[in-house]
Design a protein around this motif. Structure first.
Motif, PDB file in Angstrom:
ATOM      1  N   CYS A   1      -2.190  -8.010  -8.458  1.00  0.00           N
ATOM      2  CA  CYS A   1      -3.578  -7.605  -8.272  1.00  0.00           C
ATOM      3  C   CYS A   1      -3.177  -6.656  -6.877  1.00  0.00           C
ATOM      4  N   SER A   2      -4.430  -6.154  -7.131  1.00  0.00           N
ATOM      5  CA  SER A   2      -4.360  -5.522  -5.289  1.00  0.00           C
ATOM      6  C   SER A   2      -5.714  -5.238  -5.348  1.00  0.00           C
ATOM      7  N   ALA A   3      -6.067  -5.593  -3.687  1.00  0.00           N
ATOM      8  CA  ALA A   3      -7.823  -5.382  -3.028  1.00  0.00           C
ATOM      9  C   ALA A   3      -7.641  -4.347  -2.199  1.00  0.00           C
ATOM     10  N   LEU A   4      -8.818  -3.934  -1.822  1.00  0.00           N
ATOM     11  CA  LEU A   4      -9.283  -2.546  -0.509  1.00  0.00           C
ATOM     12  C   LEU A   4      -9.744  -3.734   0.555  1.00  0.00           C
ATOM     13  N   LEU A   5      -8.874  -3.705   1.392  1.00  0.00           N
ATOM     14  CA  LEU A   5      -9.941  -4.433   2.445  1.00  0.00           C
ATOM     15  C   LEU A   5     -10.135  -3.891   3.929  1.00  0.00           C
ATOM     16  N   ASP A   6     -10.739  -3.306   4.430  1.00  0.00           N
ATOM     17  CA  ASP A   6     -10.925  -2.585   5.446  1.00  0.00           C
ATOM     18  C   ASP A   6      -9.738  -1.117   5.649  1.00  0.00           C
ATOM     19  N   GLN A   7      -9.609  -0.636   4.476  1.00  0.00           N
ATOM     20  CA  GLN A   7      -8.598   0.875   4.264  1.00  0.00           C
ATOM     21  C   GLN A   7      -7.493   1.306   3.985  1.00  0.00           C
ATOM     22  N   GLN A   8      -7.239  -0.698   3.600  1.00  0.00           N
ATOM     23  CA  GLN A   8      -5.895  -0.780   3.325  1.00  0.00           C
ATOM     24  C   GLN A   8      -5.732  -1.894   2.043  1.00  0.00           C
ATOM     25  N   ILE A   9      -4.710  -1.814   1.973  1.00  0.00           N
ATOM     26  CA  ILE A   9      -4.611  -1.935   0.206  1.00  0.00           C
ATOM     27  C   ILE A   9      -3.923  -3.547   0.185  1.00  0.00           C
ATOM     28  N   VAL A  10      -4.048  -4.553  -0.557  1.00  0.00           N
ATOM     29  CA  VAL A  10      -3.977  -5.852   0.221  1.00  0.00           C
ATOM     30  C   VAL A  10      -3.529  -6.076  -1.356  1.00  0.00           C
ATOM     31  N   PRO A  11      -1.926  -6.984  -1.172  1.00  0.00           N
ATOM     32  CA  PRO A  11      -1.556  -7.176  -2.553  1.00  0.00           C
ATOM     33  C   PRO A  11      -1.739  -9.060  -2.653  1.00  0.00           C
ATOM     34  N   LEU A  12      -2.282  -9.170  -3.473  1.00  0.00           N
ATOM     35  CA  LEU A  12      -3.085 -10.529  -4.282  1.00  0.00           C
ATOM     36  C   LEU A  12      -2.401 -10.866  -5.576  1.00  0.00           C
ATOM     37  N   GLU A  13      -2.139 -11.905  -5.186  1.00  0.00           N
ATOM     38  CA  GLU A  13      -1.483 -13.125  -6.815  1.00  0.00           C
ATOM     39  C   GLU A  13      -2.902 -13.720  -7.213  1.00  0.00           C
ATOM     40  N   CYS A  14      -3.045 -14.080  -7.777  1.00  0.00           N
ATOM     41  CA  CYS A  14      -3.869 -14.574  -8.256  1.00  0.00           C
ATOM     42  C   CYS A  14      -3.429 -15.496  -9.832  1.00  0.00           C
ATOM     43  N   SER A  15      -3.927 -16.419 -10.023  1.00  0.00           N
ATOM     44  CA  SER A  15      -4.104 -17.608 -10.791  1.00  0.00           C
ATOM     45  C   SER A  15      -3.966 -17.195 -12.237  1.00  0.00           C
ATOM     46  N   SER A  16      -3.402 -17.187 -13.483  1.00  0.00           N
ATOM     47  CA  SER A  16      -4.121 -16.820 -14.695  1.00  0.00           C
ATOM     48  C   SER A  16      -3.659 -17.761 -15.627  1.00  0.00           C
ATOM     49  N   SER A  17      -3.858 -18.929 -14.582  1.00  0.00           N
ATOM     50  CA  SER A  17      -4.743 -20.241 -15.053  1.00  0.00           C
ATOM     51  C   SER A  17      -5.756 -20.400 -15.777  1.00  0.00           C
ATOM     52  N   LEU A  18      -6.677 -21.069 -15.770  1.00  0.00           N
ATOM     53  CA  LEU A  18      -8.176 -21.331 -15.874  1.00  0.00           C
ATOM     54  C   LEU A  18      -8.343 -22.667 -15.434  1.00  0.00           C
ATOM     55  N   PHE A  19      -7.625 -22.926 -14.883  1.00  0.00           N
ATOM     56  CA  PHE A  19      -8.020 -24.773 -14.363  1.00  0.00           C
ATOM     57  C   PHE A  19      -7.876 -24.274 -12.129  1.00  0.00           C
ATOM     58  N   ASN A  20      -7.163 -23.825 -12.446  1.00  0.00           N
ATOM     59  CA  ASN A  20      -7.072 -22.347 -11.142  1.00  0.00           C
ATOM     60  C   ASN A  20      -7.496 -21.384 -10.469  1.00  0.00           C
ATOM     61  N   ILE A  21      -8.178 -20.640 -11.378  1.00  0.00           N
ATOM     62  CA  ILE A  21      -9.097 -19.330 -10.723  1.00  0.00           C
ATOM     63  C   ILE A  21      -9.211 -19.184  -9.502  1.00  0.00           C
ATOM     64  N   GLY A  22      -8.683 -18.886  -8.836  1.00  0.00           N
ATOM     65  CA  GLY A  22      -8.246 -17.886  -7.252  1.00  0.00           C
ATOM     66  C   GLY A  22      -7.046 -17.282  -7.049  1.00  0.00           C
ATOM     67  N   CYS A  23      -6.874 -16.671  -6.301  1.00  0.00           N
ATOM     68  CA  CYS A  23      -6.071 -16.091  -4.952  1.00  0.00           C
ATOM     69  C   CYS A  23      -5.727 -15.916  -3.699  1.00  0.00           C
ATOM     70  N   ARG A  24      -4.087 -15.669  -4.195  1.00  0.00           N
ATOM     71  CA  ARG A  24      -3.518 -15.781  -2.866  1.00  0.00           C
ATOM     72  C   ARG A  24      -3.224 -13.877  -1.846  1.00  0.00           C
ATOM     73  N   VAL A  25      -3.016 -14.098  -0.892  1.00  0.00           N
ATOM     74  CA  VAL A  25      -2.271 -12.434  -0.155  1.00  0.00           C
ATOM     75  C   VAL A  25      -0.811 -12.911  -0.300  1.00  0.00           C
ATOM     76  N   ASN A  26      -0.436 -11.978  -0.828  1.00  0.00           N
ATOM     77  CA  ASN A  26       1.140 -11.873  -1.437  1.00  0.00           C
ATOM     78  C   ASN A  26       1.746 -11.292  -0.416  1.00  0.00           C
ATOM     79  N   TYR A  27       2.119 -11.686   0.863  1.00  0.00           N
ATOM     80  CA  TYR A  27       2.950 -10.978   2.502  1.00  0.00           C
ATOM     81  C   TYR A  27       3.975 -10.268   1.796  1.00  0.00           C
ATOM     82  N   GLY A  28       4.592 -10.712   0.715  1.00  0.00           N
ATOM     83  CA  GLY A  28       6.173 -10.870   0.801  1.00  0.00           C
ATOM     84  C   GLY A  28       7.121 -11.905   0.496  1.00  0.00           C
TER      85      GLY A  28
END
Length: 136
Positions: A98-125
């Motif tokens: 996934c991606s989000a816009l934070l302070d005019q920069q695109i932040v690459p995210l990895e968001c969980s696809s499990s119902l038991f672990n809803i949330g995201c982490r920043v993907n630094y590559g």
């Protein structure tokens, strides 16, 4: 001058009376035809195909739906604007890109696809990790 006979000048404007028997038989005809349609095997097969298609479509987009919920939650907590998520988990690690816009920069995210672990982490590559395919 010719005279018009009285039989030709009169018109018959009487309307037929509707009896309760004819209206009941009309209702019965509608019930019978509706019953025939509902008992039709073609309708049952059509409904089954539509339900199967809807369940398949929901199952296909399930990972995307859960990832979007996580992305919106992460974005709300961090003050970012959510952009979009991929449809599926492409590398089978239970996270959707996934991606989000934070302070005019695109932040690459990895968001969980499990119902038991809803949330995201920043993907630094890759960050210098060895690739599994390049190991001797």
């Amino acid at each position: 001058m010719s005279e018009i006979p009285a039989e030709q000048t009169q018109t018959n404007l009487t309307t037929p009376e509707i009896t309760t028997e004819s209206s009941i038989s009309g209702v019965e005809n509608v019930k019978n035809s509706l019953g025939n349609v509902l008992n039709s095997w073609k309708l049952k097969v059509g409904v089954a195909v539509v339900v199967l298609f809807a369940v398949s479509l929901f199952a296909f987009y399930w990972q995307h739906i859960i990832a979007v919920v996580g992305m919106k939650s992460w974005s709300a907590r961090s003050g970012a604007n959510p952009i979009e998520c991929m449809v599926r988990d492409t590398n089978n690690d239970q996270y959707v890109s996934c991606s989000a816009l934070l302070d005019q920069q695109i932040v690459p995210l990895e968001c969980s696809s499990s119902l038991f672990n809803i949330g995201c982490r920043v993907n630094y590559g890759n960050c210098g990790r060895k690739s599994e395919t390049n190991q001797p």
